[in-house]
Design a protein around this motif. Structure first.
Motif, mmCIF file in Angstrom:
data_model
loop_
_atom_site.group_PDB
_atom_site.id
_atom_site.type_symbol
_atom_site.label_atom_id
_atom_site.label_comp_id
_atom_site.label_asym_id
_atom_site.label_seq_id
_atom_site.Cartn_x
_atom_site.Cartn_y
_atom_site.Cartn_z
ATOM 1 N N PRO A 86 25.626 -17.350 -2.055
ATOM 2 C CA PRO A 86 26.212 -17.479 -0.722
ATOM 3 C C PRO A 86 27.669 -17.956 -0.755
ATOM 4 O O PRO A 86 28.470 -17.561 0.080
ATOM 5 C CB PRO A 86 25.322 -18.491 -0.019
ATOM 6 C CG PRO A 86 24.524 -19.158 -1.076
ATOM 7 C CD PRO A 86 24.523 -18.267 -2.271
ATOM 8 N N VAL A 87 27.998 -18.791 -1.717
ATOM 9 C CA VAL A 87 29.380 -19.245 -1.925
ATOM 10 C C VAL A 87 29.644 -19.273 -3.424
ATOM 11 O O VAL A 87 28.730 -19.392 -4.230
ATOM 12 C CB VAL A 87 29.652 -20.643 -1.306
ATOM 13 C CG1 VAL A 87 29.556 -20.617 0.207
ATOM 14 C CG2 VAL A 87 28.731 -21.698 -1.875
ATOM 15 N N GLU A 88 30.889 -19.158 -3.801
ATOM 16 C CA GLU A 88 31.274 -19.038 -5.204
ATOM 17 C C GLU A 88 30.827 -20.233 -6.051
ATOM 18 O O GLU A 88 30.569 -20.092 -7.236
ATOM 19 C CB GLU A 88 32.792 -18.861 -5.310
ATOM 20 C CG GLU A 88 33.275 -18.456 -6.674
ATOM 21 C CD GLU A 88 32.664 -17.147 -7.198
ATOM 22 O OE1 GLU A 88 32.416 -17.063 -8.413
ATOM 23 O OE2 GLU A 88 32.426 -16.237 -6.392
ATOM 24 N N THR A 89 30.720 -21.410 -5.468
ATOM 25 C CA THR A 89 30.377 -22.606 -6.240
ATOM 26 C C THR A 89 28.880 -22.767 -6.493
ATOM 27 O O THR A 89 28.488 -23.627 -7.275
ATOM 28 C CB THR A 89 30.903 -23.861 -5.529
ATOM 29 O OG1 THR A 89 30.352 -23.908 -4.208
ATOM 30 C CG2 THR A 89 32.421 -23.866 -5.467
ATOM 31 N N GLU A 90 28.046 -21.967 -5.843
ATOM 32 C CA GLU A 90 26.601 -22.070 -6.050
ATOM 33 C C GLU A 90 26.147 -21.103 -7.134
ATOM 34 O O GLU A 90 26.778 -20.076 -7.371
ATOM 35 C CB GLU A 90 25.852 -21.775 -4.743
ATOM 36 C CG GLU A 90 26.002 -22.872 -3.727
ATOM 37 C CD GLU A 90 25.092 -22.682 -2.529
ATOM 38 O OE1 GLU A 90 24.019 -22.079 -2.673
ATOM 39 O OE2 GLU A 90 25.489 -23.139 -1.453
ATOM 40 N N TRP A 91 25.026 -21.425 -7.762
ATOM 41 C CA TRP A 91 24.468 -20.570 -8.790
ATOM 42 C C TRP A 91 23.707 -19.409 -8.180
ATOM 43 O O TRP A 91 23.083 -19.535 -7.133
ATOM 44 C CB TRP A 91 23.506 -21.358 -9.662
ATOM 45 C CG TRP A 91 24.173 -22.196 -10.715
ATOM 46 C CD1 TRP A 91 25.498 -22.481 -10.835
ATOM 47 C CD2 TRP A 91 23.521 -22.853 -11.792
ATOM 48 N NE1 TRP A 91 25.714 -23.274 -11.923
ATOM 49 C CE2 TRP A 91 24.514 -23.522 -12.530
ATOM 50 C CE3 TRP A 91 22.208 -22.948 -12.203
ATOM 51 C CZ2 TRP A 91 24.223 -24.274 -13.662
ATOM 52 C CZ3 TRP A 91 21.919 -23.701 -13.329
ATOM 53 C CH2 TRP A 91 22.918 -24.350 -14.049
ATOM 54 N N SER A 92 23.722 -18.300 -8.877
ATOM 55 C CA SER A 92 22.921 -17.139 -8.494
ATOM 56 C C SER A 92 21.508 -17.310 -9.062
ATOM 57 O O SER A 92 21.253 -18.200 -9.890
ATOM 58 C CB SER A 92 23.544 -15.862 -9.065
ATOM 59 O OG SER A 92 23.454 -15.872 -10.488
ATOM 60 N N ILE A 93 20.606 -16.445 -8.647
ATOM 61 C CA ILE A 93 19.246 -16.442 -9.202
ATOM 62 C C ILE A 93 19.333 -16.209 -10.708
ATOM 63 O O ILE A 93 18.643 -16.872 -11.494
ATOM 64 C CB ILE A 93 18.398 -15.354 -8.517
ATOM 65 C CG1 ILE A 93 18.168 -15.726 -7.051
ATOM 66 C CG2 ILE A 93 17.079 -15.145 -9.252
ATOM 67 C CD1 ILE A 93 17.619 -14.602 -6.190
ATOM 68 N N HIS A 94 20.191 -15.299 -11.120
ATOM 69 C CA HIS A 94 20.367 -14.989 -12.543
ATOM 70 C C HIS A 94 20.780 -16.240 -13.315
ATOM 71 O O HIS A 94 20.257 -16.519 -14.402
ATOM 72 C CB HIS A 94 21.409 -13.880 -12.691
ATOM 73 C CG HIS A 94 21.468 -13.290 -14.049
ATOM 74 N ND1 HIS A 94 22.217 -13.856 -15.065
ATOM 75 C CD2 HIS A 94 20.873 -12.192 -14.580
ATOM 76 C CE1 HIS A 94 22.087 -13.130 -16.157
ATOM 77 N NE2 HIS A 94 21.274 -12.106 -15.896
ATOM 78 N N GLU A 95 21.714 -17.003 -12.766
ATOM 79 C CA GLU A 95 22.167 -18.217 -13.442
ATOM 80 C C GLU A 95 21.060 -19.269 -13.492
ATOM 81 O O GLU A 95 20.895 -19.955 -14.515
ATOM 82 C CB GLU A 95 23.408 -18.770 -12.746
ATOM 83 C CG GLU A 95 24.630 -17.910 -12.981
ATOM 84 C CD GLU A 95 25.767 -18.221 -12.036
ATOM 85 O OE1 GLU A 95 26.894 -18.367 -12.537
ATOM 86 O OE2 GLU A 95 25.540 -18.321 -10.814
#
Length: 180
Positions: free
Chosen positions: A38-47
């Motif tokens: 949702p925002v660049e500073t949050e992790w993705s599911i992949h991460e």
């Protein structure tokens, strides 16, 4: 069965269940969805998945082996920055990461199930990881998986809502309905 044995059995069932829950949540996601944030500073599911796998591989499984096999070396310190810079592969398929997590979880659970109460509760202070027991290791593994399940679940909820949002209405080359 002892009270300690009962607790171990219940905790291991929860550890298996949280791992299965993570696999269930990510099953069917396309790779693009796995990289949503949702925002660049949050992790993705992949991460989230990649980090969870990395912790199992680099910390929890080696720590469990060290706690149960006398000749094993003390696991090295963990660096999230090193994971990001050296081991994280954004192109790796989600299914491969999840398969690794499940394989390691199966090995960990087999080690935990094979031990008796004395090994489960043996207090160790001869490590840089601080005082620990095998019970503590299992509890940390469970809590860590729960934390990532919560983050992954939030991202999946965002994706599900986004799929339901109607596309913007475009009339006469403008978004909305009115021309000025």
């Amino acid at each position: 069965m002892s009270e300690t044995g009962t607790y171990r059995t219940e905790l291991l069932a929860r550890l298996r269940a949280v791992t299965d829950d993570i696999a269930w949540v990510v099953r069917g996601l396309v790779e693009e969805q796995g990289h949503y944030r949702p925002v660049e500073t949050e992790w993705s599911i992949h991460e989230h998945l990649s980090h969870l796998r990395d912790m199992e591989q680099e910390v929890y499984l080696p720590l469990l082996r060290w706690a149960t096999v006398p000749e094993m070396l003390d696991p090295r310190d963990y660096s999230r920055r090193e994971w990001r810079e050296r081991r994280y592969d954004p192109a790796e398929p989600l299914a491969e990461i999840m398969a690794d997590i499940q394989r390691m979880r199966d090995e960990e659970l087999a080690i935990f199930r094979a031990m008796g109460d004395a090994t489960w509760t043996k207090y160790r202070t001869d490590t840089r990881w601080g005082p620990l027991t095998c019970q503590w290791i299992a509890e940390v593994m469970y809590r860590h998986a729960l934390d990532h399940l919560q983050g992954i679940m939030g991202l999946v909820q965002d994706l599900h809502l986004a799929m339901l949002e109607p596309p913007p209405l475009i009339v006469g080359g403008y978004i909305g309905g009115a021309m000025r």
